[in-house]
Design an enzyme around this catalytic site. Structure first.
Site, PDB file in Angstrom:
ATOM      1  N   ASP A   1       0.915  -1.138   0.162  1.00  0.00           N
ATOM      2  CA  ASP A   1       0.162   0.201  -0.110  1.00  0.00           C
ATOM      3  C   ASP A   1       0.955   0.912  -0.082  1.00  0.00           C
ATOM      4  OD1 ASP A   1       0.059   1.145   3.016  1.00  0.00           O
ATOM      5  OD2 ASP A   1       0.176  -1.363   2.972  1.00  0.00           O
ATOM      6  N   SER A   2       0.367   2.283  -0.732  1.00  0.00           N
ATOM      7  CA  SER A   2       1.031   3.599  -0.861  1.00  0.00           C
ATOM      8  C   SER A   2       2.542   3.515  -1.275  1.00  0.00           C
ATOM      9  CB  SER A   2       0.928   4.375   0.329  1.00  0.00           C
ATOM     10  OG  SER A   2       1.170   5.597   0.389  1.00  0.00           O
ATOM     11  N   ALA A   3       3.484   3.818  -0.660  1.00  0.00           N
ATOM     12  CA  ALA A   3       4.794   3.674  -0.729  1.00  0.00           C
ATOM     13  C   ALA A   3       5.112   1.989  -0.895  1.00  0.00           C
ATOM     14  CB  ALA A   3       6.065   4.410   0.202  1.00  0.00           C
TER      15      ALA A   3
ATOM     16  N   TRP B  79      -2.321  -1.059  -3.343  1.00  0.00           N
ATOM     17  CA  TRP B  79      -3.271  -0.220  -2.906  1.00  0.00           C
ATOM     18  C   TRP B  79      -2.952   1.247  -3.003  1.00  0.00           C
ATOM     19  CZ3 TRP B  79      -7.735  -2.925  -1.242  1.00  0.00           C
ATOM     20  CH2 TRP B  79      -7.390  -4.519  -1.141  1.00  0.00           C
TER      21      TRP B  79
END
Length: 369
Positions: free
Chosen positions: A209-211, A238
């Protein structure tokens, strides 16, 4: 340069100020957002309307004090006992190309097993599906704690029928030894570890998720050229941070919905400053760091989730389009209406279990599970 609040005694003063400020603004946020017309989107719940600005306040605190949360993660890893695994680097030949050890070298990294680690009494792993998940944190924050790992594991076991989840904490960027490609080296270390246990590569689902989503995309790019490691069966990202530039904070401020999403420009700028290598970046390195406008061919089915009202949505949508246009790629974008950044990590507190179920049911169908 680190903020003046990142060192004592000013750090202590800022923490005190932040606690008082949060206690003051909480009731005001609740009262302010009771009318639906006062919420960023009328479709948002009161809980979401209040939690988002509180999350931004937390990110302000972490960014201004340079508190990356790694000490908390390490403490929880110790408490987890046998569910914690410290993973040593793989054979040197596994790290090639942009990952070749130089000033940045592979190092031991740890993670948590859900519901339990592999044991000698475990039956054959031939048919077991395992999710290898990497949390976000703008490359500088650590989120490898129990509460986040449990949320991800619960969703994966329910909706992807994964028998186990390994919640892996790579090294946050804190100095020159942990800049790019340190985190990506760690993903290779974790993936090699999972395969060494006996899981079949086609039964491994990468998730981030994200980074962490950015890093999963980078890992897919790397594995497509690696002769040492087989490809995983599938990958889910994500709210991936796909547009990482030296002007990350200013770029974010220009995004639609930046003011109502959970992220803040200064956190992303801190992340970019800490993660980018100090030397002049090569085109190959830039493709790994910022995948937008650097699509590549992959044989791994890639499922991309984004919140339809998150500030990063336009970049994620464009990245998905670019990847889809590469011959042979199987890529699907799933957008959840009126959802902000990073659904998989925030859904329990926001009461968005149905939204996660919908996304993962779609992913399961897409993967043919």
């Amino acid at each position: 340069m680190a903020p003046i609040w990142s060192k004592q005694p000013l750090k202590g003063a800022f923490i005190t100020f932040h606690i008082i400020r949060t206690l003051i603004i909480l009731p005001w946020l609740i009262v302010r957002h009771i009318p639906k017309s006062a919420r960023p989107f009328p479709q948002w719940s009161l809980k979401l309307s209040v939690i988002n600005p509180l999350a931004r306040e937390l990110f302000v605190y972490q960014t201004e004090t340079r508190s990356n949360g790694m000490s908390t993660v390490e403490s929880e890893h110790k408490k987890a006992k046998e569910r914690h695994s410290l993973t040593n680097p793989a054979d040197a030949g596994v790290y090639s190309g942009v990952l070749s050890p130089g000033a940045v070298k592979p190092a031991p990294v740890g993670g948590l097993w859900y519901p339990a680690p592999i044991s000698k009494e475990s039956p054959t792993l031939d048919d077991e599906k395992v999710v290898l998940h990497f949390p976000g944190g703008a490359f500088v924050l650590a989120f490898g704690q129990e509460m986040y790992g449990q949320a991800v594991s619960t969703a994966m076991s329910k909706h992807l029928k994964a028998s186990r989840t390994f919640f892996a904490q790579y090294r946050p960027a804190v100095d020159d030894a942990t800049r790019f490609p340190a985190a990506l080296q760690d993903l290779v270390t974790f993936y090699s570890y999972i395969l060494s246990l006996g899981f079949k590569s086609q039964n491994v689902i990468l998730s981030g998720d994200s980074a962490g989503g950015n890093l999963v995309v980078a890992l897919l790019r790397y594995l497509e050229t690696s002769v040492e490691l087989p490809l995983p069966g599938a990958a889910i990202v994500w709210s991936p941070w796909v547009h990482v530039t030296p002007r990350a904070g200013a770029d974010y401020e220009t995004c639609r919905n930046a003011g109502s999403d959970v992220l803040i420009p200064s956190l992303l700028q801190w992340g970019a400053d800490a993660y980018f290598p100090k030397h002049e970046r090569t085109p190959e390195e830039l493709a790994y760091i910022s995948p937008l406008n650097h699509p590549f061919q992959t044989r791994v089915p890639l499922f991309i989730h984004a919140g339809a009202v998150e500030a990063l949505y336009a970049a994620i949508e464009e990245f998905a389009k670019q990847m889809t246009e590469i011959d042979g790629n199987r890529v699907k974008l799933h957008a959840t209406d009126f959802t902000t950044h990073d659904l998989i990590m925030s859904y329990p507190g926001l009461g968005m279990e149905q939204e996660v179920k919908n996304a993962l049911t779609d992913a399961s169908s897409f993967f043919g599970l």
